[in-house]
Write an enzyme that holds these catalytic residues in place. Structure first.
Site, PDB file in Angstrom:
ATOM      1  N   GLN A 168     -11.073  14.794   0.740  1.00 17.28           N
ATOM      2  CA  GLN A 168     -11.223  14.843  -0.726  1.00 17.28           C
ATOM      3  C   GLN A 168     -11.202  16.266  -1.271  1.00 17.28           C
ATOM      4  O   GLN A 168     -10.922  16.473  -2.450  1.00 17.28           O
ATOM      5  CB  GLN A 168     -12.524  14.157  -1.164  1.00 17.28           C
ATOM      6  CG  GLN A 168     -12.492  12.654  -1.059  1.00 17.28           C
ATOM      7  CD  GLN A 168     -11.519  11.984  -2.031  1.00 17.28           C
ATOM      8  OE1 GLN A 168     -11.061  12.584  -3.008  1.00 17.28           O
ATOM      9  NE2 GLN A 168     -11.182  10.746  -1.751  1.00 17.28           N
ATOM     10  N   SER A 188      -5.619  14.319   4.347  1.00 17.43           N
ATOM     11  CA  SER A 188      -4.795  13.162   4.011  1.00 17.43           C
ATOM     12  C   SER A 188      -3.867  13.535   2.867  1.00 17.43           C
ATOM     13  O   SER A 188      -4.312  14.093   1.864  1.00 17.43           O
ATOM     14  CB  SER A 188      -5.704  11.993   3.610  1.00 17.43           C
ATOM     15  OG  SER A 188      -4.925  10.931   3.134  1.00 17.43           O
ATOM     16  N   ALA A 189      -2.580  13.193   3.012  1.00 20.72           N
ATOM     17  CA  ALA A 189      -1.584  13.633   2.027  1.00 20.72           C
ATOM     18  C   ALA A 189      -1.779  12.995   0.650  1.00 20.72           C
ATOM     19  O   ALA A 189      -1.596  13.643  -0.376  1.00 20.72           O
ATOM     20  CB  ALA A 189      -0.174  13.306   2.540  1.00 20.72           C
ATOM     21  N   HIS A 190      -2.164  11.705   0.625  1.00 16.57           N
ATOM     22  CA  HIS A 190      -2.108  11.009  -0.673  1.00 16.57           C
ATOM     23  C   HIS A 190      -3.229  11.398  -1.626  1.00 16.57           C
ATOM     24  O   HIS A 190      -3.190  11.053  -2.800  1.00 16.57           O
ATOM     25  CB  HIS A 190      -2.043   9.490  -0.476  1.00 16.57           C
ATOM     26  CG  HIS A 190      -3.300   8.811  -0.026  1.00 16.57           C
ATOM     27  ND1 HIS A 190      -4.086   8.079  -0.884  1.00 16.57           N
ATOM     28  CD2 HIS A 190      -3.888   8.708   1.188  1.00 16.57           C
ATOM     29  CE1 HIS A 190      -5.096   7.543  -0.209  1.00 16.57           C
ATOM     30  NE2 HIS A 190      -5.002   7.913   1.044  1.00 16.57           N
ATOM     31  N   THR A 226       7.440   8.875  17.385  1.00 18.55           N
ATOM     32  CA  THR A 226       8.397   9.630  16.565  1.00 18.55           C
ATOM     33  C   THR A 226       7.728  10.007  15.245  1.00 18.55           C
ATOM     34  O   THR A 226       7.116   9.172  14.582  1.00 18.55           O
ATOM     35  CB  THR A 226       9.652   8.766  16.294  1.00 18.55           C
ATOM     36  OG1 THR A 226      10.201   8.409  17.560  1.00 18.55           O
ATOM     37  CG2 THR A 226      10.679   9.521  15.476  1.00 18.55           C
ATOM     38  N   CYS A 314     -15.134  -0.145  -2.183  1.00 16.02           N
ATOM     39  CA  CYS A 314     -14.295  -1.268  -2.613  1.00 16.02           C
ATOM     40  C   CYS A 314     -13.021  -1.296  -1.788  1.00 16.02           C
ATOM     41  O   CYS A 314     -11.942  -1.463  -2.298  1.00 16.02           O
ATOM     42  CB  CYS A 314     -14.023  -1.089  -4.099  1.00 16.02           C
ATOM     43  SG  CYS A 314     -12.813  -2.149  -4.815  1.00 16.02           S
TER      44      CYS A 314
END
Ligand code: PLP
Length: 374
Positions: A168, A188-190, A226, A314
């Site tokens: 975060q 984390s990328a997103h 891969t 959630c």
């Protein structure tokens, strides 16, 4: 209805145009990064450039970055792959840490949401063998920033390894792996405008977690399979775009967040802002008005075109009491009312206006009824 407003960046940030372009470019090219021909070499170059960008974001060396399929895998790799040590995690950790270390000792949180470092120092002093300590850099629900350098200092005195879930925090505050003094860091990328399903674990010291995935020799034999070249390219582009933001647009975001809280406080003096007394991420506000159920707020705001999160967990569509807020000693009434508003790279002042306008309507409609019911 005016265009929808997205204020749930801590769940996932919108994909940045730079990340989308990098991914499309990589998807259009054939090539396995392990192949020696020109196509393979091009895929390898894409991956290694992304590795440099991700390393730069956290001031690590690119050789220390291992790409994974997200923050959950990164956390699991460290927690499940560091066998034989007693594990300590904070009470506020994400489920991907909690469930990867089900037998861990739990470091309590103070009512501000900070880890109790005195408790940790005493507990480690009683250990006979070196432990593994896992504390997140910033909490996903409250945004509270933990004193990781102090945690690492305590851990080092007792030869313990330190893992930090920085999922975060990345892109929102400056991260310097050396200053933090950690052995492992998860990303984390997103959460920073890259694609979902891509992340990294940064491995800094001598200690090597055992690979979760075995097979080929990819990622220096630390993670077989891969490489997801397009996803990694998107991660690299997002990391590069986010690099200057902690000292740049995040200051503006922090001003909007503070303004939002001030306006909610003026409408509802009984509102509480969880974690606001501790150092916090610039983009996150966790707001509770006891009696005003989080689900009601999330749904009413969604109908008004404003997307926010519930403070409670959630992950499966079912809202459950938040372990983070419980660990901070929040009453069940406050925990059940906590919503999370989180801004990010594409947010603007108008988004805050839309939130406050919609929240005011909801509050004026529902609050008298909930107060009467108490
Ligand atoms: N750690 C924290 C603090 C998070 O907020 C999240 C995502 O919500 C994760 C880990 C998991 O990351 P991912 O969604 O990439 O698996």
């Amino acid at each position: 209805m005016p265009h929808p407003v997205y204020l749930d960046y801590n769940a996932t940030a919108p994909l940045r145009p730079e990340a989308e372009a990098a991914m499309l470019e990589a998807l259009r090219q054939p090539g396995n990064a392990s192949s020696v021909h020109r196509y393979g070499r091009r895929a390898r170059r894409v991956i290694e450039e992304a590795r440099e960008a991700v390393a730069a974001l956290v001031r690590a060396r690119s050789s220390e970055v291992v790409f994974t399929a997200g923050g959950t895998e990164a956390n699991n790799m460290v927690l499940a792959g560091t066998d034989g040590r007693r594990v300590y995690i904070s009470a506020g950790e994400h489920d991907s840490v909690r469930h990867a270390a089900p037998h861990a000792a739990i470091i309590p949180l103070t009512s501000d949401g900070l880890v109790d470092t005195a408790w940790l120092a005493e507990a480690l002093a009683r250990e006979e063998a070196p432990a593994l300590v896992s504390v997140m850099l910033a909490n996903n629900e409250t945004g509270v920033i933990q004193p990781i350098a102090e945690v690492a200092e305590i851990a080092r005195r007792h030869a313990a390894l330190v893992h930090c879930d920085a999922v975060q925090a990345a892109g929102k505050i400056t991260i310097d792996c050396d200053a933090l003094g950690v052995d492992f860091l998860s990303l984390s990328a997103h959460k920073l405008g890259g694609p979902q399903g891509v992340g990294a674990v940064v491995i800094r010291g001598e200690a090597e977690p055992a690979p979760l995935l075995r097979g080929g020799g990819q990622e220096r034999r630390r993670r077989a399979g891969t490489e997801n070249a397009a996803g990694i390219a998107g991660f690299g582009a997002a990391a590069h775009a986010a690099l200057g933001e902690p000292g740049g647009c995040m200051r503006q975001v922090s001003g909007w967040r503070d303004g939002l809280e001030g306006r909610v406080r003026a409408l509802a003096p009984e509102a509480v802002f969880l974690g606001a007394s501790a150092p916090r991420l610039p983009n996150t506000s966790c707001i509770a008005v006891a009696g005003l159920a989080a689900e009601t707020q999330v749904m009413a705001l969604d109908l008004a075109g404003v997307a926010i999160g519930a403070g409670s967990a959630c992950s499966s569509g079912k809202i459950e009491p938040s372990h983070v807020l419980q660990a901070m000693g929040c009453s069940p009434a406050v925990a059940a009312a906590a919503i999370r508003v989180s801004l990010g790279w594409a947010s603007g002042a108008a988004d805050v206006d839309r939130f406050v306008t919609a929240w005011e309507v909801l509050y004026k409609r529902v609050a008298p009824a909930s107060a009467a019911a108490e």
